[in-house]
Design an enzyme around this catalytic site. Structure first.
Site, short mmCIF file in Angstrom:
data_model
loop_
_atom_site.label_atom_id
_atom_site.label_comp_id
_atom_site.label_asym_id
_atom_site.label_seq_id
_atom_site.Cartn_x
_atom_site.Cartn_y
_atom_site.Cartn_z
N ARG A 14 0.85 -1.34 -0.05
CA ARG A 14 0.27 0.10 0.07
C ARG A 14 0.83 1.45 -0.02
O ARG A 14 1.10 1.72 -1.13
CB ARG A 14 -1.08 0.08 1.13
CG ARG A 14 -2.25 0.83 1.06
CD ARG A 14 -1.94 2.43 1.02
NE ARG A 14 -1.56 2.70 2.52
CZ ARG A 14 -1.03 4.04 2.92
NH1 ARG A 14 -0.82 4.63 2.11
NH2 ARG A 14 -0.79 3.97 4.42
N ASP A 15 1.38 1.44 1.05
CA ASP A 15 2.24 2.82 1.14
C ASP A 15 3.62 2.63 0.21
O ASP A 15 3.98 3.56 -0.60
CB ASP A 15 2.85 3.22 2.62
CG ASP A 15 3.03 4.61 2.90
OD1 ASP A 15 3.07 5.21 1.91
OD2 ASP A 15 2.86 4.98 3.97
N HIS A 18 3.74 4.04 -3.37
CA HIS A 18 4.36 5.19 -4.03
C HIS A 18 5.64 5.31 -4.41
O HIS A 18 6.04 5.94 -5.31
CB HIS A 18 4.28 5.98 -2.60
CG HIS A 18 2.97 6.48 -2.16
ND1 HIS A 18 2.12 7.50 -2.91
CD2 HIS A 18 2.35 6.35 -0.97
CE1 HIS A 18 0.90 7.70 -2.14
NE2 HIS A 18 1.14 7.00 -0.92
N SER A 168 2.57 11.49 8.45
CA SER A 168 2.51 11.30 7.04
C SER A 168 3.66 12.15 6.41
O SER A 168 4.20 11.96 5.29
CB SER A 168 1.24 11.88 6.63
OG SER A 168 0.00 11.36 7.39
N HIS A 195 2.00 5.23 12.81
CA HIS A 195 2.56 5.16 11.58
C HIS A 195 3.72 6.18 11.26
O HIS A 195 3.51 7.40 11.09
CB HIS A 195 1.47 5.29 10.56
CG HIS A 195 1.79 5.36 9.16
ND1 HIS A 195 1.63 4.20 8.45
CD2 HIS A 195 2.27 6.15 8.20
CE1 HIS A 195 2.19 4.50 7.05
NE2 HIS A 195 2.50 5.66 6.84
N HIS A 197 6.97 7.86 9.20
CA HIS A 197 7.85 7.92 7.95
C HIS A 197 9.28 8.19 8.18
O HIS A 197 9.43 9.11 9.39
CB HIS A 197 7.34 8.92 6.89
CG HIS A 197 6.22 8.57 6.10
ND1 HIS A 197 6.38 8.17 4.70
CD2 HIS A 197 4.73 8.25 6.45
CE1 HIS A 197 5.40 7.39 4.42
NE2 HIS A 197 4.41 7.71 5.27
N TYR A 288 3.41 16.29 3.19
CA TYR A 288 3.16 15.13 3.03
C TYR A 288 4.10 14.20 2.27
O TYR A 288 4.51 14.64 1.06
CB TYR A 288 1.61 15.20 2.28
CG TYR A 288 0.85 14.11 2.19
CD1 TYR A 288 0.53 13.32 3.45
CD2 TYR A 288 0.28 13.56 1.06
CE1 TYR A 288 -0.14 12.31 3.54
CE2 TYR A 288 -0.72 12.60 1.29
CZ TYR A 288 -0.99 11.93 2.42
OH TYR A 288 -1.59 10.68 2.35
#
Length: 350
Positions: A14-15, A18, A168, A195, A197, A288
């Site tokens: 999913r992520d 990108h 995010s 979550h 990053h 983002y």
């Protein structure tokens, strides 16, 4: 939910989309899912990088549609649960029904950190369809802890089984994470997740901070694949959590093998996440993470340093869904640059 101390959700499919411009094929997804299932991963999430319905000109077209991906992945999962992502305004009821019909166990409903009120109908529908419903508050660096708690309580009221703090932009520092997570854990009666990053190099460190404050579910990707500098690298996270004494389900060697033997041969070197100047600016400016590739393209088109674009976007406090502003900013900066010499020449003539 797992009986272990921490439930681990793998976001590679999913992520991680990108990082590959959403071009995983269904066959590649099936291979990764099978390896993660063999490694006893708790949950695997499958969707376009921007959730179901994200395949579009605005977010980037995927190599296949949601149903094709689910057709490929579902047969490969035995004990591993299947999650899908839904962003109100992007995903549709039809796509959610497709996910339910394919046996999805969890739907994660994501909103901007101050806009949980748009998700009430979505939680109601997901719960009516019998799925676990998790709420995700994105770009959580853009709100103070007390405001985040207010939004999380709305999701709890709507029926969320857990609420996730989403970093995010990879912009939070460990103390920022602690302040936010500890308040949610103290004040909510449902599970709290995190979550990360890695745009400031803090993906693993921030995840540990969240778990130490009481979060019980967290995300990662094989090889740290994901938007920007990627997510917390899940094989590293599994090893770190074992060393820290957490009781977890995934097998360390199995997750390492999924990364090294299955994922890596699929990925071009330039698609692997790295903490370079551009992605560092995402975390520094608070932009983002999925904006990075779009910003690089706009920078190349207009001859503008992507870092300059990201600084402007950060000052504008852009949020997911405003990707069209990237081109606007790049174009404006190019016009200002080109106007500079002309204005100087005109001044000299005077």
């Amino acid at each position: 939910m797992t009986d272990a101390d921490v439930r681990l959700v793998d976001m590679t499919l999913r992520d991680g989309m990108h990082a590959v411009d959403h071009q995983f094929t269904p066959e590649e997804m099936a291979e990764v899912a099978a390896a993660l299932d063999a490694a006893e991963m708790d949950v695997v999430e499958v969707s376009h990088g921007d959730g179901m319905g994200g395949s579009s000109i605005n977010y980037g077209f995927a190599a296949a549609d949601t149903e094709e991906y689910l057709d490929a992945v579902v047969p490969e999962l035995t004990d591993t649960e299947l999650s899908v992502l839904l962003l109100p305004g992007i995903g549709t009821v039809e796509e959610l029904d497709t996910a339910v019909d394919h046996g999805a166990d969890i739907c994660r409903i994501a909103t901007h950190v101050t806009e949980a009120d748009v998700s009430e109908d979505h939680f109601e529908y997901v719960k009516d369809r019998g799925l676990e419903a998790n709420g995700l508050l994105m770009l959580s660096h853009m709100a103070e802890p007390e405001r985040i708690l207010k939004e999380a309580k709305l999701m709890e009221e709507y029926g969320a089984d857990a609420v996730y703090l989403m970093d995010s932009a990879g912009a939070l520092l460990p103390n920022d994470v602690r302040d936010r997570i500890s308040l949610l854990v103290d004040e909510l009666s449902i599970d709290v997740g995190f979550h990360a990053h890695n745009n400031l190099g803090l993906g693993i460190g921030n995840t540990l901070a969240a778990l130490e404050e009481g979060a019980v579910t967290t995300d990662g990707c094989l090889r740290g694949l994901g938007a920007g500098s990627g997510n917390a690298q899940i094989e590293v996270l599994v090893g770190v959590l074992e060393k820290a004494g957490y009781d977890i389900n995934p097998d360390f060697f199995g997750v390492m093998d999924a990364a090294e033997d299955v994922l890596v041969p699929m990925i071009d070197e330039d698609e692997m996440p790295k903490l370079d100047n551009d992605s560092l600016m995402l975390g520094y400016a608070g932009v983002y993470s999925s904006f990075l590739r779009h910003t690089r393209r706009a920078g190349k088109k207009y001859g503008i340093d992507p870092r300059e674009i990201l600084v402007e976007l950060g000052e504008m406090e852009v949020v997911g869904g405003q990707e069209d502003l990237i081109t606007d900013v790049a174009s404006r900066l190019a016009e200002e640059r080109d106007a500079g010499p002309a204005a100087e020449a005109a001044s000299d003539d005077d």
